[in-house]
Design a protein around this motif. Sequence first.
Motif, short mmCIF file in Angstrom:
data_model
loop_
_atom_site.label_atom_id
_atom_site.label_comp_id
_atom_site.label_asym_id
_atom_site.label_seq_id
_atom_site.Cartn_x
_atom_site.Cartn_y
_atom_site.Cartn_z
N ALA A 14 0.59 -1.34 -0.30
CA ALA A 14 -0.11 -0.31 0.37
C ALA A 14 0.99 1.40 -0.07
O ALA A 14 0.41 1.82 -0.73
CB ALA A 14 -1.26 0.16 1.18
N ASP A 33 9.53 3.66 7.33
CA ASP A 33 8.99 2.08 8.26
C ASP A 33 10.11 1.60 9.15
O ASP A 33 10.92 2.18 8.92
CB ASP A 33 9.04 1.71 6.97
CG ASP A 33 8.35 0.11 6.87
OD1 ASP A 33 8.93 -0.78 7.78
OD2 ASP A 33 7.52 -0.28 5.59
N GLU A 34 9.56 0.96 9.80
CA GLU A 34 10.17 0.59 10.94
C GLU A 34 11.21 -0.77 10.60
O GLU A 34 11.68 -1.01 11.39
CB GLU A 34 9.48 -0.15 12.29
CG GLU A 34 8.47 -0.61 11.90
CD GLU A 34 7.60 -1.59 13.06
OE1 GLU A 34 8.37 -1.02 14.33
OE2 GLU A 34 6.71 -1.75 13.02
N GLN A 41 4.73 -6.96 4.39
CA GLN A 41 4.83 -8.52 5.37
C GLN A 41 4.81 -9.07 4.34
O GLN A 41 5.53 -10.35 3.89
CB GLN A 41 3.53 -8.73 6.28
CG GLN A 41 3.11 -7.54 7.44
CD GLN A 41 4.21 -8.25 8.13
OE1 GLN A 41 5.46 -9.16 7.99
NE2 GLN A 41 4.20 -7.05 9.34
N ALA A 87 7.19 5.06 13.68
CA ALA A 87 6.30 5.81 13.33
C ALA A 87 5.82 6.14 15.05
O ALA A 87 5.15 4.20 15.59
CB ALA A 87 5.83 6.36 12.88
N GLN A 139 6.00 -17.58 9.68
CA GLN A 139 6.43 -17.59 8.46
C GLN A 139 7.50 -16.17 8.17
O GLN A 139 8.58 -16.30 7.24
CB GLN A 139 4.96 -16.64 7.66
CG GLN A 139 5.46 -16.47 5.53
CD GLN A 139 4.23 -15.72 5.66
OE1 GLN A 139 4.46 -14.74 5.71
NE2 GLN A 139 4.25 -16.26 3.73
N ASP A 303 -3.85 -3.34 4.59
CA ASP A 303 -4.56 -3.60 5.78
C ASP A 303 -4.60 -3.18 6.89
O ASP A 303 -5.91 -3.47 7.30
CB ASP A 303 -3.68 -4.86 5.83
CG ASP A 303 -3.53 -5.78 5.12
OD1 ASP A 303 -4.90 -6.36 4.22
OD2 ASP A 303 -2.84 -7.44 5.34
C1 LIG Z 1 2.75 -11.55 9.42
C2 LIG Z 1 2.11 -11.64 7.92
C3 LIG Z 1 2.68 -12.15 7.35
C4 LIG Z 1 1.37 -12.31 6.17
N1 LIG Z 1 1.77 -12.78 5.00
C5 LIG Z 1 1.53 -12.94 3.65
C6 LIG Z 1 1.73 -13.73 2.43
O1 LIG Z 1 2.54 -14.75 2.52
N2 LIG Z 1 1.02 -13.61 1.30
C7 LIG Z 1 -0.43 -13.26 1.44
O2 LIG Z 1 -0.76 -12.98 0.61
N3 LIG Z 1 -0.78 -12.07 2.28
C8 LIG Z 1 0.06 -12.39 3.87
N4 LIG Z 1 -0.19 -11.06 4.73
C9 LIG Z 1 -0.60 -10.43 4.50
C10 LIG Z 1 -0.51 -9.41 3.53
O3 LIG Z 1 1.15 -9.20 4.08
C11 LIG Z 1 -1.12 -8.37 3.10
O4 LIG Z 1 -2.26 -8.51 2.24
C12 LIG Z 1 -0.42 -7.00 2.54
O5 LIG Z 1 0.83 -7.14 2.57
C13 LIG Z 1 -1.34 -5.16 3.15
O6 LIG Z 1 0.27 -4.81 2.50
P1 LIG Z 1 0.32 -3.03 2.96
O7 LIG Z 1 0.89 -1.99 2.13
O8 LIG Z 1 -1.44 -2.89 3.58
O9 LIG Z 1 0.86 -3.77 4.20
P2 LIG Z 1 1.96 -4.98 4.75
O10 LIG Z 1 2.84 -4.75 4.54
O11 LIG Z 1 1.89 -5.47 6.11
O12 LIG Z 1 3.09 -3.16 5.22
C14 LIG Z 1 2.96 -2.31 6.48
C15 LIG Z 1 4.23 -1.81 6.92
O13 LIG Z 1 4.60 -0.60 7.47
C16 LIG Z 1 5.29 -0.85 8.32
N5 LIG Z 1 4.67 0.02 9.88
C17 LIG Z 1 3.31 -0.23 10.44
N6 LIG Z 1 3.52 0.09 11.52
C18 LIG Z 1 4.42 0.93 11.71
C19 LIG Z 1 4.71 2.22 12.78
N7 LIG Z 1 3.81 2.53 13.44
N8 LIG Z 1 6.03 2.81 12.16
C20 LIG Z 1 7.42 2.78 11.12
N9 LIG Z 1 6.43 1.80 10.17
C21 LIG Z 1 5.41 0.66 10.67
C22 LIG Z 1 5.30 -1.74 8.31
O14 LIG Z 1 6.81 -2.35 8.98
C23 LIG Z 1 5.17 -2.56 7.25
O15 LIG Z 1 6.72 -2.55 6.41
C24 LIG Z 1 0.72 -11.74 5.99
C25 LIG Z 1 0.18 -10.53 6.57
C26 LIG Z 1 1.76 -10.68 7.92
C27 LIG Z 1 0.46 -9.52 9.17
#
Ligand SMILES: Cc1cc2nc3c(=O)[nH]c(=O)nc-3n(C[C@H](O)[C@H](O)[C@H](O)COP(=O)(O)OP(=O)(O)OC[C@H]3O[C@@H](n4cnc5c(N)ncnc54)[C@H](O)[C@@H]3O)c2cc1C
Length: 457
Positions: A14, A33-34, A41, A87, A139, A303
């Motif tokens: 995202a 990002d932390e 993920q 953050a 994982q 997410d």
């Molecule tokens: C542990 C885990 C494993 C997963 N594995 C899979 C998989 O193998 N296959 C699949 O289809 N889906 C998987 N999912 C679901 C999938 O990760 C998500 O649908 C997708 O990655 C969402 O993308 P996103 O950008 O919303 O969030 P994310 O990919 O989770 O990215 C969020 C980012 O925000 C950063 N962040 C969060 N809070 C803070 C803060 N306070 N300060 C600084 N940085 C911050 C995190 O470090 C992270 O890099 C997984 C989810 C989790 C929680």
Amino acid sequence: MADPRIVVVGAGPAGVRAAQTLVEAGLRPTVVDESPASGGQIYRRQPALFRRSYETLYGFEADRAKALHNAFDGLANQVDYRPDTLAWNVYDGVLHTLRDGVAGKLPFDALILATGATDRLLPIKGWTLPGCYSMGAAQIALKAQACAIGRRVVFLGTGPLLYLVSYQYAKAGVEVAAVLDTSPAGGQLGALPHLASRPALLAKGLYYRAQLMARGVTVHNGVVPLEIEGPESVAAVRFRDGGGQDQQIACDAVGMGFHLRSETQLADLARCTFTFDGDLGQWRPETDRDGRTTVSGVYLAGDGARILGADAAEISGRLAALAALTDLGRPVAGHRIEDLRRRQQTMETFRRGLAKAFPWPAGLARSVADEVLVCRCEAITAGDLRAAANLKGAPELNRAKAFVRVGMGRCQGRFCGSAAAEILAETRGEALAAVGRLRGQAPVKPLSLAATRETSS
Ligand SMILES: Cc1cc2nc3c(=O)[nH]c(=O)nc-3n(C[C@H](O)[C@H](O)[C@H](O)COP(=O)(O)OP(=O)(O)OC[C@H]3O[C@@H](n4cnc5c(N)ncnc54)[C@H](O)[C@@H]3O)c2cc1C
């Protein structure tokens, strides 16, 4: 006129697509990002010295992972990227950060929170034994460190990750002793019409399950977990199978998770309004379909807004960035927004299917035995919580927290909040929504007092 200051928190699917959309509009966003590297993920990168190929590491998602990594790497000179940066608070238009023990302040005109999700957990007798991990941690161990959590592992819980992670372990050569799914098989069949809205994803899910069976892994549906047995560390899992028979499976590790929960603390600190989602039994920040929250200038994507998966996270990242650009008076092509919204709608249909196929086992949470630890950070048992509800009259979760410290520890309720709410609601005979949710508090993760002092001076 100076360019607007736009901050994106999160460099997962995202956040990356949000940043890319802002760069395409001629802006230079700050991305915090932390984690040490972008990818989030699902597309988590391996440490620099590891040499596994994209195909080995990401399987079916190899091309998507490569595309996302390349997209972000290609932005290197056009974004102010701050990895390893937490953050930890947001108020009055300023994001507070911490990197290497040094506090920072980022004033913003627009803030896009793309903070992802963590495992949704349920306390089970023995879940604090060494060898019991969350599904996500299991994982991450495999993906990032090429380590398994044990030699003979039981995966327990529900949700798509249950099957994916079990498959990934089996494929990596680890003995998967069993997959124990609390959701009944009937519900999964009933959800097929919704799940068929994304045939490729449904096919992947079926493939993982078929591969587990081909490798001789037994999958039990509709189980009731009874105990993770020790005594010193995980030695077995005891459960009641779908036919009502008690069974015990020997293992040396357990991976456990009941789907995911959004990471919403920063949205809470930004004072976004939350709404109760009855489908999921979870509170989430209110947004319009493009990610605008109830607070002007604060947007949610991925997410962290709602659990829709990685493809939807990419779309919602773009939508949130376009919403911010629109609100800042920048030109945005309307047809682009419409197209993204249409694609997002398909993801929503699929999400409803997942909720039906893999329901949160509220009944299990509500019936946790008194002696089981619910809040492991503060050592609060289900009995402590019930006593607070009955004797002290805690009418809602934050009051219970004040009375018994549930959710007051290092995890700030991330891992006990769902179950604590169910137990409180059950004890008080209230609907889940009536006991509310644990309010987010700064710092969202532990940090030194010195860092907070420096920032507030
Ligand atoms: C542990 C885990 C494993 C997963 N594995 C899979 C998989 O193998 N296959 C699949 O289809 N889906 C998987 N999912 C679901 C999938 O990760 C998500 O649908 C997708 O990655 C969402 O993308 P996103 O950008 O919303 O969030 P994310 O990919 O989770 O990215 C969020 C980012 O925000 C950063 N962040 C969060 N809070 C803070 C803060 N306070 N300060 C600084 N940085 C911050 C995190 O470090 C992270 O890099 C997984 C989810 C989790 C929680």
